[in-house]
Design an enzyme around this catalytic site. Sequence first.
Site, mmCIF file in Angstrom:
data_model
loop_
_atom_site.group_PDB
_atom_site.id
_atom_site.type_symbol
_atom_site.label_atom_id
_atom_site.label_comp_id
_atom_site.label_asym_id
_atom_site.label_seq_id
_atom_site.Cartn_x
_atom_site.Cartn_y
_atom_site.Cartn_z
ATOM 1 N N GLU A 1 -7.226 -42.355 2.334
ATOM 2 C CA GLU A 1 -8.586 -41.938 1.972
ATOM 3 C C GLU A 1 -8.470 -40.678 1.128
ATOM 4 O O GLU A 1 -7.546 -39.880 1.306
ATOM 5 C CB GLU A 1 -9.437 -41.698 3.225
ATOM 6 C CG GLU A 1 -10.920 -41.618 2.939
ATOM 7 C CD GLU A 1 -11.456 -42.852 2.236
ATOM 8 O OE1 GLU A 1 -11.573 -42.789 0.990
ATOM 9 O OE2 GLU A 1 -11.746 -43.851 2.915
ATOM 10 N N CYS B 1 -12.639 -48.506 3.715
ATOM 11 C CA CYS B 1 -11.214 -48.786 3.608
ATOM 12 C C CYS B 1 -10.996 -49.451 2.267
ATOM 13 O O CYS B 1 -11.410 -50.591 2.054
ATOM 14 C CB CYS B 1 -10.741 -49.698 4.744
ATOM 15 S SG CYS B 1 -8.962 -50.053 4.660
#
Length: 274
Positions: free
Chosen positions: A117, A2
């Site tokens: 992402e 993350c």
Amino acid sequence: MCGRYAASRRPEDLAGVFEIEKWEPEEPEEAWAPDFNVAPTKEVYAVLDRPLKDAADKRPVRQLRKLKWGLVPSWAKTPEGGARMINARAETVHEKPSYRRAFAARRCILPADGYYEWVTGKDERELEVEGRKKRPRKQPYFVLPADGSVFAMAGLYEFWRDRTLPDDHPQGWWVTCSVITTEAETSPLAVAPADGPHALADIHPRMPLMLTPDHWDAWLDPARTDAEDLRSLLEPPPAGLMRAYPVSSAVSNVRNNGPELLTELEGPEEGTLF
């Protein structure tokens, strides 16, 4: 992993979701402004259970606080390494020196809308394989709960004392945090893009560990300190709760910050086909 996420919900909304008893509504409005491009070293919202400072009653109180993203261990000589410690692996968090003390006693939830992402486009991957010196162009995806609920990321927080400052200095203490990550799901997404990844593992091998509401109280409870007991809370959530969709590459620049970053594209941008 993350490395970037979005957090647009207002504190009063989070207070209702997490049953928060204490936050600082008297702070300036901009202090609690939505952030659609949360990056490491920024201040982020965190939910935690901790006694109030200077209070006679030492019971844990559920609080919404702002922490700096990038954990600095209490024993660190300087805070420089914090920017590299934005993620802690669920598989080893109980044993790593930088995280194990926080894992035992200082756990938090980092509320988000979802996380970003990046996937390297098919054509760009082929150039990498061929050894051509061209920087890969990556397509960002936004990953979020399919039902639109809060994405509750498991986190840790830690206190660090800056010994170069006097005891009463307002910046004498740093409170920092890290997001716990786990292996990305290989099962199908609840909602997948027509021309793109069909599972989170197709995007990246790691993902933030999302806690479902039935795990929140146990995860935040500072009285739970047994490592093996706590490790049982690190199980990934049930499969099929997430969706993902392509968003503009504008999110790749941390200076860009607005709700347009969450706009779903009809397909990957040109040159970044999955």
